[in-house]
Design a protein around this motif. Structure first.
Motif, PDB file in Angstrom:
ATOM      1  N   VAL A  64       2.400  10.911  -7.871  1.00  0.00           N
ATOM      2  CA  VAL A  64       2.864   9.678  -8.516  1.00  0.00           C
ATOM      3  C   VAL A  64       2.536   9.695  -9.999  1.00  0.00           C
ATOM      4  CG1 VAL A  64       2.664   7.186  -8.541  1.00  0.00           C
ATOM      5  CG2 VAL A  64       2.703   8.387  -6.384  1.00  0.00           C
ATOM      6  N   LYS A  65       1.386  10.276 -10.324  1.00  0.00           N
ATOM      7  CA  LYS A  65       0.975  10.355 -11.729  1.00  0.00           C
ATOM      8  C   LYS A  65       0.687  11.811 -12.086  1.00  0.00           C
ATOM      9  CE  LYS A  65       0.289   5.803 -12.746  1.00  0.00           C
ATOM     10  NZ  LYS A  65       1.564   5.279 -12.388  1.00  0.00           N
ATOM     11  N   LYS A  88     -11.622   8.993  -8.426  1.00  0.00           N
ATOM     12  CA  LYS A  88     -11.258   7.724  -7.801  1.00  0.00           C
ATOM     13  C   LYS A  88      -9.772   7.691  -7.487  1.00  0.00           C
ATOM     14  CE  LYS A  88     -12.160   3.556  -8.913  1.00  0.00           C
ATOM     15  NZ  LYS A  88     -12.400   2.384  -9.748  1.00  0.00           N
ATOM     16  N   SER A 104      -8.955  10.000  -4.587  1.00  0.00           N
ATOM     17  CA  SER A 104      -9.625   9.458  -3.398  1.00  0.00           C
ATOM     18  C   SER A 104      -9.611  10.434  -2.227  1.00  0.00           C
ATOM     19  CB  SER A 104      -9.027   8.114  -3.022  1.00  0.00           C
ATOM     20  OG  SER A 104      -7.659   8.229  -2.716  1.00  0.00           O
ATOM     21  N   SER A 155       7.305   5.051 -13.324  1.00  0.00           N
ATOM     22  CA  SER A 155       6.480   4.155 -14.136  1.00  0.00           C
ATOM     23  C   SER A 155       6.908   4.141 -15.599  1.00  0.00           C
ATOM     24  CB  SER A 155       5.011   4.581 -14.074  1.00  0.00           C
ATOM     25  OG  SER A 155       4.662   5.041 -12.798  1.00  0.00           O
ATOM     26  N   LEU A 187       8.059   5.902  -6.811  1.00  0.00           N
ATOM     27  CA  LEU A 187       6.611   5.840  -6.621  1.00  0.00           C
ATOM     28  C   LEU A 187       6.226   6.138  -5.186  1.00  0.00           C
ATOM     29  CD1 LEU A 187       5.963   2.597  -8.645  1.00  0.00           C
ATOM     30  CD2 LEU A 187       5.389   4.904  -9.328  1.00  0.00           C
ATOM     31  N   LEU A 188       7.190   6.148  -4.304  1.00  0.00           N
ATOM     32  CA  LEU A 188       6.883   6.326  -2.881  1.00  0.00           C
ATOM     33  C   LEU A 188       7.096   7.778  -2.465  1.00  0.00           C
ATOM     34  CD1 LEU A 188       8.586   3.063  -1.622  1.00  0.00           C
ATOM     35  CD2 LEU A 188       6.157   3.482  -1.986  1.00  0.00           C
ATOM     36  N   SER A 202      -8.086   1.976  -2.061  1.00  0.00           N
ATOM     37  CA  SER A 202      -6.946   2.879  -1.840  1.00  0.00           C
ATOM     38  C   SER A 202      -5.647   2.113  -1.618  1.00  0.00           C
ATOM     39  CB  SER A 202      -7.233   3.798  -0.648  1.00  0.00           C
ATOM     40  OG  SER A 202      -7.680   3.036   0.450  1.00  0.00           O
ATOM     41  N   THR A 261      -1.701   1.088  -2.426  1.00  0.00           N
ATOM     42  CA  THR A 261      -0.566   1.958  -2.753  1.00  0.00           C
ATOM     43  C   THR A 261      -0.349   2.043  -4.265  1.00  0.00           C
ATOM     44  OG1 THR A 261       0.396   0.865  -0.846  1.00  0.00           O
ATOM     45  CG2 THR A 261       1.772   2.470  -1.988  1.00  0.00           C
ATOM     46  N   PRO A 262      -0.326   3.260  -4.828  1.00  0.00           N
ATOM     47  CA  PRO A 262      -0.071   3.391  -6.261  1.00  0.00           C
ATOM     48  C   PRO A 262       1.290   2.779  -6.608  1.00  0.00           C
ATOM     49  CG  PRO A 262      -0.736   5.493  -5.329  1.00  0.00           C
ATOM     50  CD  PRO A 262      -0.517   4.558  -4.180  1.00  0.00           C
ATOM     51  N   GLY A 263       1.340   2.056  -7.707  1.00  0.00           N
ATOM     52  CA  GLY A 263       2.605   1.462  -8.136  1.00  0.00           C
ATOM     53  C   GLY A 263       2.899   0.140  -7.473  1.00  0.00           C
ATOM     54  N   LEU A 264       2.275  -0.148  -6.335  1.00  0.00           N
ATOM     55  CA  LEU A 264       2.491  -1.441  -5.680  1.00  0.00           C
ATOM     56  C   LEU A 264       1.169  -2.212  -5.687  1.00  0.00           C
ATOM     57  CD1 LEU A 264       4.809  -0.210  -2.788  1.00  0.00           C
ATOM     58  CD2 LEU A 264       5.468  -1.353  -4.885  1.00  0.00           C
ATOM     59  N   LYS A 317      -4.414  -3.467 -12.960  1.00  0.00           N
ATOM     60  CA  LYS A 317      -3.850  -3.425 -14.317  1.00  0.00           C
ATOM     61  C   LYS A 317      -4.079  -4.769 -15.020  1.00  0.00           C
ATOM     62  CE  LYS A 317      -1.561   0.614 -14.054  1.00  0.00           C
ATOM     63  NZ  LYS A 317      -0.233   0.740 -13.427  1.00  0.00           N
TER      64      LYS A 317
END
Lengths: 228, 278
Positions: free
Chosen positions: A46-47, A109, A112, A167, A201-202, B191, B193-196, B202
């Protein structure tokens, strides 16, 4: 100890050894051709920064694991060789995880659970079993390097597109301008009504991106195409 | 070599030696890196507390600096019980260094542990104000409060702990010296969900809380709601994260539940005294 007497000294980067590094980047890429390690390619892309650190972690574990197993290849009892490999990989992964937590806390982090999941990354066990058990340490190290980079390249390429379109950033820097609450507050592309693609993002979007990569790769290299 | 590598004896000896060596190595790595790791976790907590004050001065403090800056800004710390009374002996000033082993140090309270032990078992049975009522019977929960001073202005920082979609979410809420206006907020998660759901950490999300009040004109407790964007509610609210509903609900729940205790504190004598004394 008679094995030490080398018959003819092979140069460190002989043609054969170079192939160990270059092949996994293209013709035998662990992710796109052998379809190994897909799970983490879906999850940690995602990043960009997370993908880079994940690649480094896998690369380190793969090289060191390969060398250790290769050094032990004549001592490992055949009956428990998989368990021995697993212990080597697990120990290395735990050490990597601890080091990340101590020195790059923010990244650890972000990654994870995925650092721990390097243990189950099929590329690592696959290379240990298929290569390191039958080859000398130097060749194994190169093999680990090649496959690790081959894996990392895919991760970074996928992460590039996912982060850019998901993003609107790359390594955290805003590429398309910043998105405010309203059009007037936004800058760059966003002020023209552009929206980030949430799908990017998914995990499923990684499948699409990896598939496109495979498509391009195979169309450029017909020898990789399967006959029908 | 004269050893039969396929014999059971060799296999057993090999695996025993391997386990001892690997075990020893891991134990060594773990113990030698532990102080560094614990420092990171502690400094991050300090950084978040300082950031929650909401002042420009404390927002930009990095994790590395937070360790030293903490005692400069956090002038007093104390622990409240479930009724909002100060637990005896827990009121410490910044002259007492942070002691993570002390049961009387507000900084040492392990909210994760307490949440899992006392709150989580009840969340299946009770929700909303029922849960808050039920928790008043739970006398073992500690409610830490950090009293900070920035540019001669007093701020209160309150830690909150709850549950998101996948695992824990937590945060720190900064209140102004009136004990009712939010001056800053930070959230973090394990943990999501990234982006959600992960977006709660943020600034665009947490900054929405600034200047919202937790008390209405008549002095009643009205927690800030986290709602779906566009939903009309009468009390103060912020927009939740679209696509991160469970995480948003978790933030709403933990703030409602925890802040009610601090509201009680600011209503009683010892709390009022803190509000007036600058």
């Amino acid at each position: 100890m008679s094995e030490v007497a080398v018959k003819e000294k092979e140069p460190l980067f002989s043609k054969k050894n170079k192939k160990l590094i270059t092949d996994p980047l293209n013709d035998t890429n662990p992710v796109t051709i052998q379809v190994l390690g897909i799970c983490s390619a879906l999850a940690v892309t995602v990043k960009m920064d997370a993908a880079l650190v994940m690649s480094m972690a896998v690369l380190a574990v793969l090289i060191i694991g390969n060398v250790i197993v290769s050094l032990m290849r004549n001592m490992i009892p055949g009956k428990i060789r998989i368990i021995v490999q697993l212990v080597v990989v697990a120990a290395l992964v735990i050490i990597v995880d601890q080091v990340l937590k101590a020195f790059v806390y923010d990244v650890s982090k972000q990654l994870s659970v995925f650092v721990g999941l390097i243990i189950t990354n099929c590329i690592i066990m696959g290379r240990l079993e298929a290569f390191a058990l039958a080859n000398k340490p130097w060749a194994s190290a190169l093999d680990g390097l090649g496959n690790g980079i081959g894996y990392g390249v895919i991760l970074v390429v996928v992460a590039f597109f996912k982060e850019l379109f998901g993003s609107g950033t790359l390594l955290g820097f805003e590429i398309f301008g910043s998105q405010g609450k309203t059009l007037a507050e936004s800058t760059g592309l966003y002020s023209m009504g552009y929206e980030n693609n949430g799908m990017m993002l998914l995990p499923p979007s990684s499948l699409v991106l990896v598939a496109i990569y495979i498509w391009i790769q195979k169309s450029r290299n017909p020898s990789l195409q399967e006959a029908h | 070599m004269g050893i039969n590598k396929d014999s059971n004896a060799y296999t057993v000896i090999f695996s025993t030696a391997m386990v001892v060596i690997v075990g020893g190595l891991l134990a060594f790595v773990s113990t030698s890196l532990k102080p560094l790791q614990e420092d990171n976790v502690r400094n991050e907590k300090k950084q978040l507390i300082l950031k929650a004050i909401g002042s420009e001065e404390t927002k930009s403090i990095t994790r590395e600096d937070a360790g030293e800056q903490f005692e400069k800004y956090v002038v007093e710390r104390l622990i409240l019980d479930y009724e909002g009374n100060i637990i005896e002996g827990t009121r410490l000033t910044n002259e007492t260094p942070v002691d993570i082993k002390s049961a009387e140090d507000a900084f040492a309270v392990d909210l994760t542990k307490e949440y899992k032990k006392f709150v989580q078992p009840l969340t299946n049975k009770y929700v909303g104000s029922d849960l808050v009522d039920e928790l008043t019977k739970e006398t073992n929960i500690h409610y830490p409060l950090f009293i900070c001073e920035v540019n001669d202005k007093k701020h209160f920082v309150i830690p909150v702990m709850g549950k998101g979609l996948w695992a824990g979410v937590w945060g720190y809420i900064g209140l102004e010296s009136d004990g009712r206006t939010i001056s800053g907020a930070v959230f973090d998660h394990k943990s999501e969900t990234p982006g959600l759901g992960a977006e709660i950490s943020k600034d665009f999300f947490s900054d929405q809380f600034i200047e919202k009040t937790i008390v209405d004109e008549t002095g009643n407790y009205t927690p800030v709601k986290v709602v779906k964007p566009g939903t009309g509610v009468t009390q103060p609210y912020v927009d939740g994260i679209s696509g991160g509903t469970f995480t948003s609900v978790g933030v709403d729940e933990m703030m409602n539940r925890t802040l009610s205790v601090y509201h009680k504190f600011f209503q009683n004598e010892s709390g009022k005294e803190l509000l007036t004394k600058i």
